[in-house]
Design a protein around this motif. Structure first.
Motif, short mmCIF file in Angstrom:
data_model
loop_
_atom_site.label_atom_id
_atom_site.label_comp_id
_atom_site.label_asym_id
_atom_site.label_seq_id
_atom_site.Cartn_x
_atom_site.Cartn_y
_atom_site.Cartn_z
N ALA A 100 11.12 -14.27 18.07
CA ALA A 100 10.20 -13.90 16.99
C ALA A 100 8.98 -14.82 17.01
CB ALA A 100 10.91 -13.98 15.65
N GLU A 101 7.85 -14.26 16.58
CA GLU A 101 6.59 -15.01 16.50
C GLU A 101 6.30 -15.38 15.05
OE1 GLU A 101 4.92 -15.94 19.13
OE2 GLU A 101 6.22 -14.85 20.53
N GLU A 102 5.56 -16.47 14.87
CA GLU A 102 5.18 -16.89 13.52
C GLU A 102 4.32 -15.81 12.88
OE1 GLU A 102 6.15 -19.42 11.78
OE2 GLU A 102 7.24 -20.51 13.34
N ASN A 103 4.54 -15.55 11.59
CA ASN A 103 3.81 -14.51 10.88
C ASN A 103 2.37 -14.94 10.65
OD1 ASN A 103 3.09 -12.34 9.21
ND2 ASN A 103 3.74 -13.47 7.39
N VAL A 104 1.41 -14.09 11.08
CA VAL A 104 -0.01 -14.40 10.88
C VAL A 104 -0.66 -13.39 9.94
CG1 VAL A 104 -0.31 -15.58 13.08
CG2 VAL A 104 -0.60 -13.11 12.98
N ALA A 108 17.78 -22.95 20.01
CA ALA A 108 16.84 -23.97 20.49
C ALA A 108 15.69 -24.14 19.49
CB ALA A 108 16.31 -23.61 21.87
N ASN A 109 16.07 -24.18 18.20
CA ASN A 109 15.12 -24.38 17.12
C ASN A 109 14.11 -23.24 16.97
OD1 ASN A 109 14.60 -26.12 14.94
ND2 ASN A 109 12.78 -26.95 15.95
N ARG A 110 14.47 -22.03 17.47
CA ARG A 110 13.61 -20.86 17.35
C ARG A 110 14.42 -19.67 16.83
NH1 ARG A 110 8.32 -20.33 17.43
NH2 ARG A 110 8.54 -18.32 18.49
N ALA A 126 11.38 -10.67 10.31
CA ALA A 126 10.97 -9.34 9.85
C ALA A 126 10.60 -8.51 11.07
CB ALA A 126 9.77 -9.45 8.91
N THR A 127 11.15 -7.32 11.15
CA THR A 127 10.85 -6.45 12.28
C THR A 127 10.77 -5.01 11.81
OG1 THR A 127 11.58 -5.71 14.48
CG2 THR A 127 13.29 -6.22 12.87
N GLU A 128 9.92 -4.21 12.45
CA GLU A 128 9.88 -2.79 12.16
C GLU A 128 11.09 -2.12 12.81
OE1 GLU A 128 5.56 -1.19 11.73
OE2 GLU A 128 5.56 -2.55 13.46
N TYR A 129 11.33 -0.86 12.49
CA TYR A 129 12.55 -0.20 12.96
C TYR A 129 12.57 -0.02 14.47
CZ TYR A 129 15.10 0.68 8.69
OH TYR A 129 15.86 0.51 7.55
N ASN A 130 11.41 -0.06 15.12
CA ASN A 130 11.41 0.01 16.58
C ASN A 130 11.69 -1.35 17.22
OD1 ASN A 130 9.01 -1.39 16.17
ND2 ASN A 130 7.69 0.32 16.72
N CYS A 131 11.83 -2.39 16.35
CA CYS A 131 12.19 -3.75 16.78
C CYS A 131 11.15 -4.40 17.68
CB CYS A 131 13.56 -3.76 17.47
SG CYS A 131 14.91 -3.23 16.41
N ASN A 132 9.92 -3.90 17.68
CA ASN A 132 8.86 -4.53 18.46
C ASN A 132 8.24 -5.69 17.68
OD1 ASN A 132 9.12 -2.74 20.61
ND2 ASN A 132 7.65 -1.29 19.75
N SER A 133 7.90 -6.75 18.38
CA SER A 133 7.17 -7.89 17.82
C SER A 133 7.76 -8.42 16.52
CB SER A 133 5.69 -7.51 17.60
OG SER A 133 5.11 -7.02 18.78
N PRO A 134 8.99 -8.91 16.53
CA PRO A 134 9.57 -9.49 15.31
C PRO A 134 8.79 -10.71 14.85
CG PRO A 134 10.94 -9.98 17.23
CD PRO A 134 9.91 -9.00 17.69
N LEU A 135 8.68 -10.88 13.54
CA LEU A 135 7.89 -11.96 12.94
C LEU A 135 8.80 -12.96 12.23
CD1 LEU A 135 5.07 -9.82 11.27
CD2 LEU A 135 4.95 -11.01 13.48
N ILE A 136 8.35 -14.22 12.19
CA ILE A 136 9.05 -15.28 11.48
C ILE A 136 8.43 -15.46 10.11
CG2 ILE A 136 9.69 -17.72 11.45
CD1 ILE A 136 9.42 -17.71 14.50
#
Length: 399
Positions: free
Chosen positions: A202-206, A182-184, A235-245
């Motif tokens: 994933a959230e946009e990288n800030v 869905a374009n995300r 991009a995500t850390e190894y715990n897979c929390n808060s993935p970034l775009i």
């Protein structure tokens, strides 16, 4: 009993007469697939290989070993996984059909997705399932469908997935892949211990990310979309929390703007091949072969690019020296590649076909020292076979 079996039995008996310390040293000079095979020869060998001191020494050595695995087949009963490590001088054969006996695939061909530690993932096209095989514990497991449902082999993008093994020698693993929904960009994570999938948008990288040469191994980078001028990564850390775009752009000014392809190319139409992996991009540039043949190409240049400080651009890092290009270049009609980074070293494999004969090039690049090297590979005798997957792997270990 045939002569070959008699000779093998005689050698095994003779070896058993040696002191156990000497036998351990001999076994430690072998690579892990050979050691696993020896464990099945007799009880004496099994006892030596099961000794905790031997396991510790073997795993310490194996931890730093990198493998290149290639899956070739004519049909399922003839399908074989071939492995090569730069610490040996020959290929090792692993017949796939022996491990799939607990599962009935009705003779369907499989595709090799990826490997890490003791776990190897295969995908079926008709049944549309993913199968995890552990060659050390000799176990096989069907992974339940992801939230996207069953997927055929063409749905899996090598640069968009990652297999993370559990503790050394463990049977557990995590399987990650990224998709555009869905374009995300969305991250999907499978945990073998719970046998469940988790979906994360994933959230946009800030915030900025460390440069490719500085970030270490704390991030996992999965490609979602790769175009001529812009890519989309998670991009995500190894715990897979808060993935970034991440949306790195590629400045094509001064670059070759002829047709390009991602991951796989046909030589008669493509002059530039892009291969992605772990937040890096390898660009393979080609020209026509000499003598001229419109169906053949010849490698002329290979570049490596990495993510910029803020993750918004691809930055040029290095090119393969011309003296090395001269050693590896051969005419080809088809080429595919894979790229991985581990502990500050990039490993690239390019598999090409020329008149039915397959050739594989293994290159390494030390990111910090900016040094290239070439790992010569012996002939894998692949003429007439279909290639059904290629992947680097590390961390093979005895449980």
């Amino acid at each position: 009993m045939d002569d070959h079996h008699q000779n093998s039995s005689t050698k095994a008996i003779g070896l058993c007469l040696l002191p156990s310390e000497l036998m351990q040293n001999i076994f430690l000079s072998l690579v892990l697939p050979e050691i696993v095979r020896l464990k099945l020869v007799n009880k004496s060998f099994s006892n030596i290989i099961s000794d905790q001191n031997f396991i510790r020494e073997c795993n310490l050595k194996s931890k730093s070993t990198t493998w290149l695995f290639v899956y070739k087949k004519r049909w399922l009963r003839d399908a074989t996984l071939h492995g090569f490590t730069d610490q040996s001088d020959r290929w090792f054969r692993i017949p796939i059909i022996d491990f799939l006996k607990p599962i009935n695939f009705h003779g369907e061909d499989l595709y090799f997705l990826t490997a890490s530690g003791n776990v190897f993932l295969f995908a079926s096209n008709n049944v549309q399932e993913v199968i995890a095989v552990n060659f050390v514990t000799v176990t096989v497991k069907i992974i339940p469908p992801s939230p996207l449902g069953p997927r055929g082999t063409s749905s899996w993008r090598r640069s968009g997935m990652k297999l993370i093994p559990g503790k050394l020698g463990s049977d557990h693993f995590r399987f990650l892949f990224a998709e555009f929904i869905a374009n995300r960009p969305v991250l999907f994570v499978y945990e073998s211990e719970s046998n469940k999938w988790e979906l994360m948008e994933a959230e946009e990288n800030v915030d900025f990310l460390p440069r490719g040469s500085q970030r270490g191994d704390e991030y996992i980078f999965l490609s979602v979309v790769n175009g001529a001028r812009e890519s989309v990564l998670i991009a995500t850390e190894y715990n897979c929390n808060s993935p970034l775009i991440l949306r790195p752009r590629f400045d094509v000014r001064g670059q070759d703007e002829r047709p390009l392809t991602v991951g796989f190319s046909w030589g008669n139409t493509i002059d530039r091949l892009h291969v992605y992996g772990d937040g890096y991009m390898m660009i393979v540039k080609s020209d026509g072969a000499d003598p001229p043949n419109r169906n053949l190409r010849m490698i002329k240049e290979i570049e490596v690019w990495g993510l910029s400080l803020n993750g918004r651009n691809w930055e040029y890092m290095s090119s393969v020296p011309n003296v090395l290009i001269e050693k590896i270049k051969k005419p080809y009609g088809v080429m595919m590649g894979c790229l991985e980074e581990r502990n500050g070293t990039l490993r690239a494999a390019m598999m090409s076909n020329f008149e039915g004969l397959w050739d594989i090039v293994w290159l390494t690049f030390d990111v910090k020292a900016k040094e290239w090297s070439w790992v010569p590979l012996p002939d894998c005798k692949m003429k007439g076979f279909n290639m059904a997957g290629i992947s680097f792997s590390s961390g093979l270990a005895l449980p």
